[in-house]
Design an enzyme around this catalytic site. Structure first.
Site, mmCIF file in Angstrom:
data_model
loop_
_atom_site.group_PDB
_atom_site.id
_atom_site.type_symbol
_atom_site.label_atom_id
_atom_site.label_comp_id
_atom_site.label_asym_id
_atom_site.label_seq_id
_atom_site.Cartn_x
_atom_site.Cartn_y
_atom_site.Cartn_z
ATOM 1 N N ASP A 13 -81.013 24.620 21.561
ATOM 2 C CA ASP A 13 -82.146 25.423 22.034
ATOM 3 C C ASP A 13 -82.008 25.880 23.482
ATOM 4 O OD1 ASP A 13 -83.301 24.992 19.521
ATOM 5 O OD2 ASP A 13 -84.203 23.117 20.196
ATOM 6 N N LYS A 16 -79.234 30.285 23.221
ATOM 7 C CA LYS A 16 -77.996 30.917 22.749
ATOM 8 C C LYS A 16 -78.292 32.236 22.061
ATOM 9 C CE LYS A 16 -77.234 27.252 20.228
ATOM 10 N NZ LYS A 16 -78.251 26.336 20.761
ATOM 11 N N GLY A 40 -82.213 27.366 14.975
ATOM 12 C CA GLY A 40 -83.346 28.270 15.128
ATOM 13 C C GLY A 40 -83.114 29.082 16.391
ATOM 14 N N HIS A 41 -82.766 30.342 16.221
ATOM 15 C CA HIS A 41 -82.438 31.195 17.369
ATOM 16 C C HIS A 41 -83.473 32.324 17.462
ATOM 17 C CE1 HIS A 41 -77.914 29.943 17.068
ATOM 18 N NE2 HIS A 41 -78.736 28.924 17.170
ATOM 19 N N GLN A 207 -76.667 24.705 17.469
ATOM 20 C CA GLN A 207 -76.836 23.380 18.069
ATOM 21 C C GLN A 207 -76.244 23.394 19.494
ATOM 22 O OE1 GLN A 207 -75.535 23.275 14.460
ATOM 23 N NE2 GLN A 207 -77.698 23.673 14.284
HETATM 24 P P1 GDP Z 1 -81.198 28.651 20.783
HETATM 25 O O1 GDP Z 1 -81.367 27.752 19.611
HETATM 26 O O2 GDP Z 1 -80.212 28.142 21.769
HETATM 27 O O3 GDP Z 1 -80.947 30.083 20.393
HETATM 28 O O4 GDP Z 1 -82.602 28.649 21.545
HETATM 29 P P2 GDP Z 1 -84.042 28.802 20.839
HETATM 30 O O5 GDP Z 1 -84.223 30.219 20.457
HETATM 31 O O6 GDP Z 1 -84.242 27.758 19.814
HETATM 32 O O7 GDP Z 1 -84.980 28.376 22.046
HETATM 33 C C1 GDP Z 1 -85.025 29.086 23.221
HETATM 34 C C2 GDP Z 1 -86.445 29.668 23.370
HETATM 35 O O8 GDP Z 1 -86.623 30.117 24.702
HETATM 36 C C3 GDP Z 1 -86.686 30.890 22.501
HETATM 37 O O9 GDP Z 1 -88.045 30.934 22.153
HETATM 38 C C4 GDP Z 1 -86.333 32.063 23.412
HETATM 39 O O10 GDP Z 1 -87.049 33.230 23.083
HETATM 40 C C5 GDP Z 1 -86.804 31.527 24.734
HETATM 41 N N1 GDP Z 1 -86.025 31.970 25.916
HETATM 42 C C6 GDP Z 1 -84.700 32.262 26.013
HETATM 43 N N2 GDP Z 1 -84.389 32.547 27.299
HETATM 44 C C7 GDP Z 1 -85.531 32.427 28.019
HETATM 45 C C8 GDP Z 1 -85.835 32.551 29.410
HETATM 46 O O11 GDP Z 1 -85.001 32.809 30.257
HETATM 47 N N3 GDP Z 1 -87.136 32.313 29.775
HETATM 48 C C9 GDP Z 1 -88.103 31.987 28.869
HETATM 49 N N4 GDP Z 1 -89.332 31.792 29.313
HETATM 50 N N5 GDP Z 1 -87.841 31.873 27.555
HETATM 51 C C10 GDP Z 1 -86.581 32.065 27.139
HETATM 52 P P1 IMO Z 2 -80.119 25.389 17.621
HETATM 53 O O1 IMO Z 2 -78.974 26.161 17.031
HETATM 54 C C1 IMO Z 2 -81.911 21.541 18.558
HETATM 55 C C2 IMO Z 2 -80.867 18.214 15.914
HETATM 56 C C3 IMO Z 2 -81.970 17.595 15.078
HETATM 57 C C4 IMO Z 2 -81.465 16.165 14.985
HETATM 58 C C5 IMO Z 2 -79.958 16.342 14.867
HETATM 59 C C6 IMO Z 2 -79.432 16.315 13.437
HETATM 60 O O2 IMO Z 2 -81.435 26.057 17.447
HETATM 61 O O3 IMO Z 2 -79.820 24.979 19.018
HETATM 62 P P2 IMO Z 2 -79.501 18.033 11.424
HETATM 63 O O4 IMO Z 2 -80.664 18.662 10.715
HETATM 64 O O5 IMO Z 2 -78.560 18.997 12.029
HETATM 65 O O6 IMO Z 2 -78.807 17.021 10.566
HETATM 66 O O7 IMO Z 2 -80.181 17.189 12.627
HETATM 67 O O8 IMO Z 2 -79.669 17.599 15.445
HETATM 68 N N1 IMO Z 2 -80.704 19.668 15.750
HETATM 69 C C7 IMO Z 2 -81.064 20.561 16.667
HETATM 70 N N2 IMO Z 2 -81.708 20.416 17.848
HETATM 71 N N3 IMO Z 2 -81.494 22.760 18.174
HETATM 72 C C8 IMO Z 2 -80.812 22.923 17.021
HETATM 73 O O9 IMO Z 2 -80.223 24.087 16.685
HETATM 74 C C9 IMO Z 2 -80.617 21.805 16.179
HETATM 75 N N4 IMO Z 2 -80.031 21.616 14.979
HETATM 76 C C10 IMO Z 2 -80.087 20.313 14.746
HETATM 77 O O10 IMO Z 2 -83.208 17.684 15.743
HETATM 78 O O11 IMO Z 2 -81.713 15.488 16.188
HETATM 79 MG MG MG Z 3 -82.902 26.732 18.620
#
Ligand code: GDP
Ligand code: IMO
Ligand code: MG
Length: 413
Positions: A13, A16, A40-41, A207
């Protein structure tokens, strides 16, 4: 042209999805190379938030979305995202590797059972069937996209899985075949051809490094290799095509699920960051654990990925805090160390030692100005923090994401 890889440097999270979107402009293809619908992106474009679990979020910028062989294909998530692509006006057909393994309802059920069995030492998985589906892959009993299409001994394979796990597979293979047939293909051939004909390919990690099955905080990890090298293994692109490895980190740290987290904080500051940063899992809605930046962990992540350049996200979330901290080393058994790798197996025993920084304040106008005019317009205290971080990591920071919306991104020239 070469192959760039976007990887998370923390526990996931990091943002990416957004960085992949920004860097996917002008690319011919963007590929997911590991994991399944546990990812979850989110990318916010204008007022719209696009959430992807299965397809690479970078495809919103135009390139063809690809799901490589090392991924787990979750049919439900895939189907939902086909619709998302349509509503976003995307013009390319996704390409799914024949080698990708299919997550069946059976795997989700087994994931839940395993977690219950583990009791207080549960991993806190996303319950998307990831561990069991990868286990079947390694046992060489999994069902791949190619098996589904060729229908070769599909019945026997399914029956074997039913006997092995004592659970109904719970899937309509005819429906699945219909869903996947138009998208299944030769990913290795396609991606290599793109690169050979001068096109750019971006690989979008899922991840984060500390969730890597080999290099992360085992057993509190996911079931695949999340680091950059797996981008090449999974796609069949040769490592000789390596371009830039872009490591993504937040300006602080979060973690979902169980496992050690040396810089974790609780209390009002953590609450403020969680609320302001929307730190709730995209996939499961769980509140994310919050902590300060961890330099030894980041340095380790840069090392194992071979990071060429770093993108720092979400510094806007820390705006308004009087001070900001970063862990510079640990104390273990009364001795100071800055080597994360030495203590990976007993990270729950380390005590963080912090350095403190003056906070910064940014408003919408200030951020817009920085986006338009560049790095030097960032608030001086934030710039100081980022430049300090760069020295600590010994890798340059070329992108500062300063807001959720895609255009709120400062690229350093
Ligand atoms: P990922 O799994 O690495 O793609 O990250 P996620 O999408 O799960 O979580 C990142 C969250 O932060 C998402 O809701 C993005 O829309 C948000 N986000 C990304 N970059 C920024 C930033 O620079 N500032 C803020 N406030 N939100 C951001
Ligand atoms: P993105 O791509 C954050 C964590 C789960 C758990 C561990 C194993 O959005 O960064 P799994 O379901 O993969 O067997 O769970 O990994 N986990 C993540 N945490 N972001 C993710 O993906 C994750 N995908 C799995 O919370 O601790
Ligand atoms: Mg994510």
């Amino acid at each position: 042209m070469s192959v760039d890889v976007v990887v998370g440097l923390q526990w996931g999270d990091e943002g990416k999805g957004k960085i992949s979107y920004v860097l996917s402009r002008g690319a011919e293809a963007v590929a997911r190379f590991q994991g399944g619908a546990n990812a979850g992106h989110t990318v916010k474009i204008g007022e719209t938030r696009y959430k992807f679990n299965m397809l690479p979020a970078g495809c919103l910028a135009g390139p063809r979305p690809v799901i490589a062989s090392g991924c787990l294909l979750d049919p439900e998530a895939f189907e939902k995202e086909l619709q998302l692509l349509q509503t976003s006006g995307h013009r390319h057909q996704p390409l799914v590797s024949m080698g990708a393994h299919i997550v069946l309802p059976m795997h989700r059920e087994l994931d839940g059972r395993l977690e219950s069995l583990r009791g207080s030492s549960a991993v806190g998985t996303t319950r998307r069937g990831i561990g069991p589906a990868y286990a079947d892959k390694m046992l060489r009993v999994g069902i791949r996209v190619g098996d589904l299409l060729s229908r070769r001994s599909l019945g026997e394979k399914v029956e074997f899985l039913r006997r092995l796990h004592g659970v109904e597979p719970g899937v309509d293979f005819e429906k699945l075949e219909k869903l996947l047939r138009p998208f299944a293909g030769n990913v290795q051939g396609f991606l290599n051809e793109v690169v050979e004909s001068g096109g750019r390919v971006l690989l979008e990690g899922a991840q984060g490094t500390l969730l890597d099955i080999d290099h992360g905080t085992y057993p509190y990890v996911t079931s695949s290799n999340t680091i950059s090298a797996n981008g090449f293994v999974s796609t069949g692109l040769p490592i000789s095509r390596k371009g830039q490895i872009i490591g993504v980190t937040k300006a602080y740290t979060t973690r979902v699920g169980a496992g050690p987290f040396p810089t974790e904080i609780t209390g009002p500051t953590a609450e403020t960051i969680r609320e302001k940063g929307g730190e709730y899992g995209t996939t499961t809605g769980r509140p994310r654990r919050i902590g300060w930046l961890d330099i030894p962990a980041l340095r380790y992540a840069c090392m194992v990925n071979g990071v060429d350049t770093v993108a720092v996200t979400k510094s806007d979330v820390l705006s308004g805090l009087p001070t900001v901290k970063a862990c510079v080393r640990y104390v273990v058994d009364g001795v100071e160390t800055n080597c994360f790798g030495d203590f990976l197996h007993r990270l729950d025993e380390v005590q963080p030692v912090y350095e403190e920084f003056r906070g910064w304040s940014v408003d919408e106008d200030g951020l817009r100005r920085a986006v338009e005019k560049g790095w030097d317009e960032l608030p001086p205290n934030l710039r100081e923090y980022l430049e300090w971080l760069e020295k600590q990591l010994r890798v340059n920071i070329s992108i500062a994401s300063v807001g959720e919306e895609a255009s709120l991104t400062v690229t350093r020239r």
